[in-house]
Enzyme design. Structure first.
Site, mmCIF file in Angstrom:
data_model
loop_
_atom_site.group_PDB
_atom_site.id
_atom_site.type_symbol
_atom_site.label_atom_id
_atom_site.label_comp_id
_atom_site.label_asym_id
_atom_site.label_seq_id
_atom_site.Cartn_x
_atom_site.Cartn_y
_atom_site.Cartn_z
ATOM 1 N N GLY A 154 0.827 -1.202 0.000
ATOM 2 C CA GLY A 154 0.000 0.000 0.000
ATOM 3 C C GLY A 154 0.854 1.242 0.000
ATOM 4 N N GLY A 161 0.613 5.770 1.044
ATOM 5 C CA GLY A 161 -0.145 6.846 1.674
ATOM 6 C C GLY A 161 0.538 8.167 1.447
ATOM 7 N N GLY A 218 4.416 7.830 2.399
ATOM 8 C CA GLY A 218 5.309 6.745 2.025
ATOM 9 C C GLY A 218 4.595 5.548 1.447
ATOM 10 N N ASP A 224 -4.009 9.159 15.551
ATOM 11 C CA ASP A 224 -4.573 8.794 14.241
ATOM 12 C C ASP A 224 -5.150 7.383 14.291
ATOM 13 O OD1 ASP A 224 -5.305 9.342 11.630
ATOM 14 O OD2 ASP A 224 -3.410 8.629 10.775
#
Length: 228
Positions: free
Chosen positions: A35, A37, A40, A160
């Site tokens: 993945g 974001g 990074g 977060d």
């Protein structure tokens, strides 16, 4: 600050499937892209000696002319590593192994355990793991609360918490999964600075965080700010 397409492309070249990489003392072979974001990309890898599987978080800042901006990114990366290291011993926080950077100092790596069950968001929306299993919901919430409570006991606020940052193990022999708090990129140690109440992902922020930004107190859980 967001990564550009060029930066993500450079990381992909460095960490293409089958590429061998040396990070600190680990000799790894990249197996997949997991993945990406705003800060990074993450790749799956395995140890070439014993086959143990890891996740590699990579930041590659190519083409920056402003050295101070690169230094800011490096400081953020080191802070994330240090805070994560402080709590990695908890059973429900993803284990952190090492960090490294390339010779040019513009690519940073962080290695954690690989959680092969994906994230909680995917588990909720794309599997039937929680369907008609209130016990699993309770146990997952207990594990998350336990991990967050441990962070707070060490003076660390994650800032977060969301399903994307809760990683899952594969199902064990009894069909159960364990969850792990991950991604300490926005974490902070000590009292929350007044100018940082707006940190995090909007869809998962507590109402009180918006209240501080809007100078409205009615949604705060703090008794001092409750309205009648």
């Amino acid at each position: 600050m967001e990564t550009t397409h060029q930066q993500s492309s450079n990381i992909t070249k460095l960490f293409g499937n089958g590429n061998s990489v040396q990070i600190d003392s680990l000799a790894l072979k990249v197996s997949s892209a997991l993945g990406s974001g705003g800060f990074g990309d993450v790749f799956g890898a395995y140890d070439r000696l014993n086959g143990r599987r890891y996740a590699i978080k990579c930041l590659h800042w190519d083409g920056f002319d402003d050295i101070s901006e690169l230094k800011q990114v490096e400081d953020m990366f080191n802070t994330e590593f240090d805070l994560h290291s402080s709590v990695k011993s908890h059973d429900n926080i993803v284990n952190l192994h090492c960090k490294d950077q390339n010779g040019a100092g513009d690519t940073f790596y962080m290695v954690t355990d690989l959680c092969e069950g994906g994230d909680l968001d995917n588990t909720i929306y794309n599997t039937s793991y929680f369907w008609k299993h209130d016990d699993r919901i309770r146990e997952t919430m207990r594990q998350i609360i336990d991990a967050v409570g441990y962070c707070h006991s060490q003076g660390i606020s994650h800032r977060d918490i969301k399903p994307d940052n809760i990683l899952m193990s594969r199902e064990d022999q009894s069909g159960e999964r364990t969850c792990f708090l991950a991604d300490f990129g926005l974490a902070h140690r000590g009292p929350q600075p007044p100018d940082q109440y707006d940190v995090g992902t909007n869809n998962y922020k507590a109402p009180g965080m918006f209240a501080f930004r809007l100078s409205v107190r009615r949604f705060s859980s703090d008794r001092r700010f409750r309205t009648r």
